[in-house]
Design an enzyme around this catalytic site. Structure first.
Site, PDB file in Angstrom:
ATOM      1  N   CYS B  40       0.859  -1.192   0.000  1.00  0.00           N
ATOM      2  CA  CYS B  40       0.000   0.000   0.000  1.00  0.00           C
ATOM      3  C   CYS B  40       0.892   1.238   0.000  1.00  0.00           C
ATOM      4  O   CYS B  40       2.064   1.167   0.344  1.00  0.00           O
ATOM      5  CB  CYS B  40      -0.878   0.029   1.249  1.00  0.00           C
ATOM      6  SG  CYS B  40      -2.259  -1.127   1.196  1.00  0.00           S
ATOM      7  N   LEU B  41       0.305   2.366  -0.374  1.00  0.00           N
ATOM      8  CA  LEU B  41       1.083   3.599  -0.473  1.00  0.00           C
ATOM      9  C   LEU B  41       0.440   4.695   0.380  1.00  0.00           C
ATOM     10  O   LEU B  41      -0.777   4.871   0.353  1.00  0.00           O
ATOM     11  CB  LEU B  41       1.131   4.037  -1.944  1.00  0.00           C
ATOM     12  CG  LEU B  41       2.005   5.251  -2.262  1.00  0.00           C
ATOM     13  CD1 LEU B  41       3.490   4.920  -2.096  1.00  0.00           C
ATOM     14  CD2 LEU B  41       1.752   5.730  -3.701  1.00  0.00           C
TER      15      LEU B  41
END
Lengths: 414, 173
Positions: B40-41
């Site tokens: 995830c970012l």
């Protein structure tokens, strides 16, 4: 009963909204800021539900019976101490140690208002009225007083569908759990009405059978760990849950975990993870390497964990492959040593391109005599799972249950 | 109501879960936190002039190509950036002074089904969308094979990053 993913997804979202409504009402009533914790749609056996209640902590519950649009029971459960604190905040002269008539009625009132929050959420989505009985106040330490007399509470081996939500008060230790036990027939009718006409759905009995094989796989893994490490382990928690992908990493402890991940290829495809906390992983390394290294998570340690991973993966999925009469291949293990959530989010993303929700087969294996545990997460691709289960001959499950206990020597020599 | 088990002092950071984004306005001293980012970012946007900022925890790259981005813009890199920027401007941020910092997007597993990397795709999508909108990226700590926990201080615009890998300790962007 047929389970349709779209319908289950709607109900899941709704249960989460119901938790939001209930939390909002609690805030208005007590002025304490609340936050909605995790919402789960679980498929649990009676034995698993009872284990969950039997944690040695005294509890109080406020239970209502539902009829009309939805039949079943709704239960708000709080730790007894937390309930006493809430009551003392509402009623100044209430006793802080015991439930007298006044505090009992205040606690019932709080529980009732929160129950109503959940039920209003359901009624909204179902577009029908739900009748609610007079609330009952229950005290106890085991599942018996809360669920013993409910027809819809499952027997030890029956798989029941239930909704669970958690509400926490910000900056305090007050937390609540909500359980909704729908009657199966009523749930089947509701699911039927909300089913996507283009979808095939999953037969409940087949899912239950498939879950039994997961249970057997979990026992096999515990037995593998015991054989290879000499640590006496058994399966402590087994759950099948239906959850939004985004919620899955939230449930994993925010501590460092060590383990392996496998990609599954076949019908179903998906992912399989085995995760140890650091101390347990150290024990695995020390028990499986003749001269354990100083750095348990160096190359030697990694390969020991990966080797155990390979054996556990076979042990876990063989039962599924047998009963489905198919092959499920697992990739070589990918070693991981990282924050809990970070370990699982790549898998969630891998599935997220094509689905919003997933069935998670969730297991915790623990040692009998010390702190040692291993968590297993098997998360099949949803469309594949649906296909696999639709092709499943239910009789094979019954056959497999009597024949699939293959001897551990085979694993040792594998 | 009395509170129990709490210590006076610093407020708890606001958690930004997967697929969520949170925007805080001027004079906020809150910290926004995303735990355990793997692939995830985390995307932090900040307008230093107005002190308005936000943090998104995105899961997938391309919302424009997906169903459901309308109801969950925070799930996708492109739609999260646009929604967060819009909300910041509504609160009084100046579009042209907004800057971005990104962290996360690791690729810890080399699975066949992951193609060229799920983390990598998130990073690329965020960079592309920020480029299109003309928002400069003034700091990044992305890729690799380790997880990250990030804390975004809306008072100062600092993005603090902890990795699981003890040697690197804490990085500040």
């Amino acid at each position: 009963m047929k389970l349709d993913i779209t319908a289950l997804g709607t109900f899941y979202d709704m249960a989460r909204e119901g938790a939001g409504l209930a939390a909002g009402r609690l805030t208005r009533m007590t002025d304490v800021e609340t936050r909605v914790g995790i919402t789960k749609l679980n498929f649990m056996r009676g034995s698993e539900i009872r284990t969950e209640f039997e944690d040695g902590i005294p509890k109080v519950g406020v239970r209502v019976e539902l009829s009309g649009g939805l039949d079943g029971h709704s239960l708000i459960l709080f730790e007894r101490d937390a309930a006493l604190r809430v009551v003392s905040a509402l009623v100044e002269e209430a006793s802080a140690d015991e439930f007298d008539d006044m505090s009992r009625s205040a606690a019932t009132e709080v529980g009732q208002i929160m129950n109503a929050g959940f039920i209003d959420g359901w009624a909204d989505v179902l577009g029908t009225a739900i009748d609610v009985s007079t609330p009952e106040f229950i005290e106890g330490e085991t599942a018996e007083p809360f669920l013993g007399d409910l027809e819809e509470a499952p027997t030890d081996d029956d798989l029941a569908l239930l909704f669970q939500s958690q509400i926490e008060a910000v900056d305090t230790e007050i937390g609540f759990k909500h359980y909704l036990f729908p009657e199966q027939e009523s749930m089947a009718d509701i699911l039927d009405k909300h089913t996507d006409p283009d979808s095939q759905g999953i037969e409940y009995d087949k899912l239950a059978g498939f879950d039994e094989m997961a249970q057997q796989g979990a026992r096999e893994v515990a037995s593998n760990i015991t054989t290879l490490t000499g640590i006496d382990t058994s399966v402590k928690i087994r759950r099948l849950k239906f959850a939004s992908l985004a919620a899955i990493p939230q449930e994993i402890d925010d501590e460092m975990l060590v383990g392996v991940a496998h990609e599954l290829d076949g019908t179903p495809s998906g992912y399989l993870l085995f995760l140890f906390d650091e101390a347990s992983a150290r024990e695995v390394v020390e028990a499986t390497i003749p001269n354990p290294p100083d750095d348990e998570f160096g190359d030697l340690g990694k390969s020991a964990i990966k080797e155990l991973g390979n054996i556990m993966a076979s042990g876990f999925i063989d039962g599924w492959a047998n009963v489905l009469d198919t092959t499920i291949d697992h990739s070589p293990p990918e070693y991981i040593h990282d924050y809990g959530a970070a370990v699982i989010d790549p898998v969630i993303i891998g599935l997220g391109e094509n689905q919003d929700f997933a069935f998670v087969f969730d297991t915790v294996i623990k040692a009998e005599d010390r702190e040692f545990d291993c968590s297993i997460y098997a998360i099949p691709d949803e469309a594949d799972l649906e296909r696999a289960l639709n092709n499943l001959d239910i009789e094979r499950i019954e056959d497999a249950q009597t024949t699939a206990d293959f001897p551990i020597d085979e694993v040792e020599n594998a | 109501m009395k509170t129990y088990g709490s210590e006076p002092g610093a407020p708890e950071p606001v958690q930004v879960g997967i697929s969520e984004f949170v925007v805080r306005g001027k004079e906020s001293t809150e910290t926004l936190k995303s735990y355990g980012l793997g692939s995830c970012l985390a995307i932090a946007l900040y307008d230093p002039d107005s002190g308005i900022g936000g943090l998104a925890h995105v899961m997938l790259p391309d919302g424009d190509a997906a169903d459901g981005a309308d109801t969950q813009p925070g799930k996708y890199a492109d739609t999260a950036i646009r929604a967060m920027l819009r909300r910041m401007v509504e609160k009084g941020a100046a579009y042209t002074s907004v800057e971005a910092k990104i962290a996360g997007g690791s690729d810890m597993f080399e699975f066949e089904s992951f193609g060229d990397g799920v983390g990598n795709r998130n990073v690329a999508a965020a960079k592309e969308e920020l480029g299109k909108l003309g928002v400069p990226i003034i700091g990044e700590d992305v890729g690799g094979q380790r997880g990250r926990t990030v804390e975004f201080d809306v008072g100062t615009g600092t993005l603090q990053i902890r990795t699981a890998d003890g040697d690197r300790g804490v990085t500040e962007l």
